[in-house]
Design an enzyme around this catalytic site. Structure first.
Site, PDB file in Angstrom:
ATOM      1  N   ASP A  55      -1.675   2.319  19.197  1.00 19.99           N
ATOM      2  CA  ASP A  55      -0.435   3.106  19.249  1.00 19.99           C
ATOM      3  C   ASP A  55      -0.601   4.556  19.713  1.00 19.99           C
ATOM      4  OD1 ASP A  55       0.264   0.754  18.019  1.00 19.99           O
ATOM      5  OD2 ASP A  55       0.711   1.644  16.078  1.00 19.99           O
TER       6      ASP A  55
ATOM      7  N   CYS B 163      -1.235   2.678  10.459  1.00 20.63           N
ATOM      8  CA  CYS B 163      -1.560   1.513  11.278  1.00 20.63           C
ATOM      9  C   CYS B 163      -3.063   1.267  11.373  1.00 20.63           C
ATOM     10  CB  CYS B 163      -0.956   1.675  12.673  1.00 20.63           C
ATOM     11  SG  CYS B 163       0.847   1.742  12.675  1.00 20.63           S
TER      12      CYS B 163
ATOM     13  N   LYS C  62       4.790  -4.084  18.861  1.00 19.45           N
ATOM     14  CA  LYS C  62       4.832  -4.520  17.471  1.00 19.45           C
ATOM     15  C   LYS C  62       5.805  -3.652  16.671  1.00 19.45           C
ATOM     16  CE  LYS C  62       0.821  -1.724  16.011  1.00 19.45           C
ATOM     17  NZ  LYS C  62       1.406  -0.952  14.921  1.00 19.45           N
TER      18      LYS C  62
END
Length: 362
Positions: free
Chosen positions: A184, A279, A245
């Site tokens: 990310d 994450c 996601k």
């Protein structure tokens, strides 16, 4: 007229074990079918222990048939390692017959093709087990002697048979057992994350190293409709997957498919990105739970606050991750200055690492 039966594919190591194998189950000869002498009836090997009455019939030719009316096993399932061992034993015997070599000699030449857990269950091959054990011991002795005296001559077969042990539990890795996970690093995080530009620079070097060394790369993007795509400074064109996601862990179904593709060799995940305490941490926990060795690249991983970032690294260290830097990871993958790709990778170290707040300023 004899009733037509449905053929069933069997693995039959007839010359070696006299036991056909079907779907992992092995069978022992029970008695001859007196009505048709060319047929042999085999009972499940667990018949004596558990009373399993599953049978197979074979005429010793290339077509085998499942015996009716009791094809269902009631013994709790096959031993997968024994099944693999039985198949290996048959292949070894076949190769030996084709090459004119003895099975023991072949086994000695290809030690590392036989996993220890499989070798331990080779059926009815006690002499081969002993040969395997002695040959591996001899190989270790040869390598120890070579380390003590670099000028001694050692047969190539021994050096090839015992490559350096790669113990991932103590942080070792190489290009054959490692995959990179980039989490990310997206456009909308630019003004929110600490040391964002430095993190992007480190991540870019890691991705470039992965491309040169042919290490697979997995990339995820958290809700890209709102947070944007991966920053353009990082070239992800060679990534195995770029998975959008919404869950915080990177282990989406698309990522799982990549892990399944490399399941036979990937043992180590090098993980970096945003955010360390969300994450990245949740991905690391899932990977550890699945048995992977996880290396967190600290100078390529960040959060919005200094506290969240550093405390995440501390928690990750406590649960078993290795906290590393980009240079440490890349040099581990290289392993040797004589590595063919060393000069290509060396360019990535031309500039010194820019501080990212991991240690206090002196």
């Amino acid at each position: 007229m004899e009733e037509e039966r449905t053929p069933v594919i069997l693995k039959l190591n007839k010359n070696l074990t006299l036991q056909p194998v079907h779907e992992g189950y092995s069978y022992r000869q029970h008695h001859e079918d007196r009505r048709k002498s060319q047929w042999r009836t085999f009972m499940c090997s667990n018949y004596a222990k558990s009373g399993c009455r599953a049978k197979v019939k074979t005429n010793w030719e290339k077509t085998f048939y499942l015996e009716e009316p009791r094809p269902v096993h009631t013994c709790g399932g096959p031993d997968e390692q024994k099944y693999e061992a039985t198949n290996f034993a048959g292949e070894l015997k076949q190769v030996a017959a084709e090459t004119g070599e003895k099975p023991h000699a072949l086994l000695g030449k290809h030690l590392m093709t036989v996993p220890d857990e499989v070798a331990a269950k080779l059926p009815n091959l006690s002499s081969l087990k002993r040969t395997l054990r002695r040959a591996k011991q001899k190989s270790r002795q040869k390598q120890q002697a070579l380390q003590q005296d670099p000028n001694m001559v050692v047969e190539t077969v021994y050096l090839n048979a015992h490559p350096p042990i790669m113990d991932v539990t103590i942080g070792m890795m190489d290009t054959t057992n490692t995959i990179f996970f980039m989490c990310d690093i997206q456009e909308k995080f630019k003004n929110a994350m600490l040391h964002f530009d430095e993190i992007v620079g480190s991540a870019s070097k890691l991705v470039r190293a992965a491309q040169i060394l042919l290490v697979p790369l997995v990339v995820t993007e958290q809700y890209p409709q709102g947070l944007g795509k991966t920053v353009p400074e990082i070239d992800i064109s060679k990534a195995k997957v770029v998975s959008a996601k919404t869950r915080f862990s990177m282990l989406t179904p698309q990522v799982d498919k990549v892990l399944d593709e490399f399941s036979d060799r990937i043992k180590v995940v090098v993980l970096f990105g945003i955010e360390a305490h969300v994450c990245v941490e949740q991905t690391a926990l899932e990977l550890l739970h699945r048995g992977y060795g996880v290396h967190i690249v600290a100078d390529a991983t960040t959060s919005r606050t200094h506290e969240d970032r550093l405390l995440a690294f501390e928690r990750l260290r406590q649960v078993g991750c290795f906290i590393s830097t980009r240079e440490a990871v890349i040099f581990k993958l290289l392993g040797d200055k004589e590595t063919p790709k060393f000069n290509e990778v060396r360019i990535l170290f031309a500039n010194t690492m820019t501080p990212t707040g991991l240690v206090p300023k002196l």
